[in-house]
Design an enzyme around this catalytic site. Structure first.
Site, PDB file in Angstrom:
ATOM      1  N   CYS A 171       0.853  -1.170   0.000  1.00 51.74           N
ATOM      2  CA  CYS A 171       0.000   0.000   0.000  1.00 51.74           C
ATOM      3  C   CYS A 171       0.897   1.230   0.000  1.00 51.74           C
ATOM      4  CB  CYS A 171      -0.914  -0.032   1.212  1.00 51.74           C
ATOM      5  SG  CYS A 171      -1.860  -1.566   1.253  1.00 51.74           S
ATOM      6  N   LYS A 204       2.570   6.876   1.957  1.00 55.41           N
ATOM      7  CA  LYS A 204       2.298   8.105   2.687  1.00 55.41           C
ATOM      8  C   LYS A 204       1.634   7.818   4.043  1.00 55.41           C
ATOM      9  CE  LYS A 204       1.223  12.739   1.240  1.00 55.41           C
ATOM     10  NZ  LYS A 204       1.386  13.532   0.041  1.00 55.41           N
ATOM     11  N   THR A 256      -1.734  25.628   6.279  1.00 52.98           N
ATOM     12  CA  THR A 256      -2.813  25.426   5.310  1.00 52.98           C
ATOM     13  C   THR A 256      -2.625  24.147   4.487  1.00 52.98           C
ATOM     14  OG1 THR A 256      -1.626  26.907   3.822  1.00 52.98           O
ATOM     15  CG2 THR A 256      -3.473  27.850   5.053  1.00 52.98           C
TER      16      THR A 256
END
Lengths: 348, 216
Positions: free
Chosen positions: A16, A19, A46
């Site tokens: 997978c 990240k 942000t």
């Protein structure tokens, strides 16, 4: 002659994506002290693509990094893709790259040394194409290998484009097809046709430079690039940063050939599920958007396209201009910006 | 030794199929699950066994998102999922076909101009609007869009008596579009609980391209 070394063989079967889940990252980051400095034009607050530091009235530095394990078999192409992906963060802020450092993790005991050289050569070629220079780097012994860049770029402070500028009434433009995560997963599980896989590789190698040039020319209000959190995840980050909601037409989202079929078969990477979990109720799907399409909206992209929020008066010219300067890009208008509504993203 | 016994009753419980995915890593178990579901007949049940925590989570997420609530039992590292056939996931759909934008002749949009249905006594008008929206969601063919403007946007606030009807319609697939200028005018932007706050450009486009428009 020896069979060429297959980089995909180094990563876990069906592995997978690499990240860290977005909600875990947010949890860790919120514990860190907030950096306040008037020169800092964009900080981590942000969830933008890069940090931006104003030098003077005419120049601001853009600083970013990205690296990951192999997404394809060929080392040279892996270098190109990783570099195009790292450079993309500079383009997504409307800037141009100046210099870069190689970041490499590689075990010479497990992989032939030529592979190391090929990865660096691929990266160097992409950085040269972008008009930037590689000025050094750092290597650690680790397996499976990981490669990417730290990049320093420049932008005129007035031309800086963040993900916080989307305005209600703007149209949304996407510059590459969605589905690179699906195709890599399909390739590993024997579900991708050779041409389909090749299509994904070629697209991942494309620089997002033209998009950044258009940004300055047409005064794009908001921009980001689509990478690990998928189209829905990055759209959500843009909506939150800009204080708006977005409406996306699923049928207008361009897909890489094969991506939909691979998801229909169930070859859906774990990262896609993590991204779907992260967006949760903030993304509303109109009944009729089928499951595989919902998941493709959350497919983690490697070196994905730019996602732009543009004044409707400029959309047609910008799209034509982009198609002329980069005929290979799949530029599409996929939705519009709404005022902040009960949900952040509406997919219909 | 197995003995065929013609007198033994035939298994009368729900027919069951089992897929063992132990040892397989993600996404293989989901691929096997989807394969098995394709050939599972309506009303029958499927058992899937996995020893991979991530795959368990992903398979359950897949089933839930498609309207099935699977039963999961775990014994140590071994997990068993018992499920029926999901209704939501269609087979062999063409990505372009699921969401076509053709305006069919009987497609329609509903345009709501105020909080009240008809002119006259406002109390009656409010009641009529409530009844109208309750009946609207029972229609065999639902509107593609409901456009709300002027005081009509107040219907989409959380205090509105029709908030739940509109939410249900949104869940059923009708797009609820509000006039942003009107939301600002009535100062209700923080009270809006359902629908997309859009602008006149989009609203005009919706009304102009609808097969027909219903004004209650």
């Amino acid at each position: 002659m020896d069979k060429p070394f297959d980089l995909l063989s180094t990563i876990e079967y069906g592995g997978c994506s690499a990240k860290l889940p977005a909600e875990l990252l947010s949890e860790v980051l919120k514990e860190l002290p907030v950096v306040l400095d008037p020169k800092l034009m964009v900080d981590a607050g942000t969830h933008d693509d890069a940090g931006v530091y104003r030098l003077d009235g005419k120049r601001a530095l853009i600083f970013t990094t990205d690296f990951f394990p192999p997404v394809c078999s060929d080392p040279f192409e892996f270098g190109e893709i990783a570099a195009a992906n790292a450079l993309s963060d500079i383009y997504a802020m409307g800037g141009s790259p100046l210099i870069a450092l190689n970041l490499m993790m590689f075990s010479a005991e497990k992989i032939p040394l030529e592979v190391f050289g090929e990865i660096l050569r691929g990266g160097n070629e992409k950085v040269t194409e972008a008009g930037a220079l590689i000025v050094g780097g750092h290597t650690l012994d680790d397996h499976p290998p990981k490669y990417g860049l730290a990049v320093l770029g420049m932008v005129h402070p007035d031309q800086l484009i963040t993900n916080a500028g989307a305005k209600p009434g703007d149209h949304l433009i996407l510059t590459k097809r969605i589905g690179s995560g699906a195709l890599v997963s399909g390739q590993k599980n024997g579900l991708a046709g050779p041409d389909e896989y090749r299509g994904a590789i070629e697209q991942m190698k494309q620089l997002n430079r033209a998009g950044a040039e258009m940004a300055a020319k047409y005064g794009i209000s908001g921009m980001t690039d689509i990478t690990g959190f998928g189209l829905a995840g990055h759209a959500l980050k843009m909506a939150v940063a800009s204080g708006v909601s977005l409406r996306i037409q699923a049928a207008s989202v361009p897909l890489l050939p094969g991506a939909f079929r691979i998801f229909e078969k169930g070859s859906i990477p774990g990262a896609t599920f993590r991204n779907r979990e992260y967006t949760g109720d903030q993304v509303h799907f109109t009944r009729g958007v089928v499951y595989s399409m919902k998941m493709l909206m959350h497919d983690a992209q490697t070196s994905g396209g730019l996602f732009m929020s543009v004044n409707p008066d400029h959309v047609e010219d910008l799209v034509n201009d982009l198609k002329t300067s980069e005929p290979e890009l799949s530029v599409a208008v996929i939705g519009e910006v709404l005022s902040k509504s009960p949900r952040r993203i509406y997919v219909e | 030794m197995s003995i065929f016994d013609p007198c033994k009753p035939i298994n009368t419980t729900t027919p069951m199929k089992t897929v063992d995915t132990t040892g397989l890593r993600c996404p293989q178990p989901l691929i096997k699950l989807k394969e098995a579901l394709q050939s599972l007949e309506e009303g029958n049940r499927l058992t899937v066994i996995t020893d991979n925590d991530t795959s368990l989570k992903n398979m359950v997420a897949y089933l839930k998102e498609n309207g099935v609530d699977p039963e999961v039992t775990s014994e140590g590292k071994l997990h068993t999922i018992l499920t029926g056939r999901p209704s939501g996931d269609l087979e062999g759909v063409d990505p372009a076909a699921y969401c076509d934008n053709d305006t069919r002749a009987n497609d329609y949009a509903v345009c709501i101009k105020s909080e009240w249905m008809g002119e006259g006594d406002p109390a009656l008008g409010k009641l009529l609007m409530e009844t109208f929206l309750e009946n609207l969601k029972l229609q065999e063919q639902l509107p593609t869009h409901i456009v709300l403007y002027n005081s009509g946007v107040n219907l989409a606030t959380r205090q509105s008596p029709v908030c739940s009807s509109l939410t249900e319609l949104e869940e059923l697939g009708t797009r609820i579009m509000l006039c942003g200028t009107c939301v600002d005018h009535y100062g209700v932007q923080y009270d809006i609980a359902v629908g997309m706050i859009s602008n006149m450009v989009s609203l005009t486009e919706i009304l102009a391209s609808a097969g027909h428009v219903v004004y209650p």
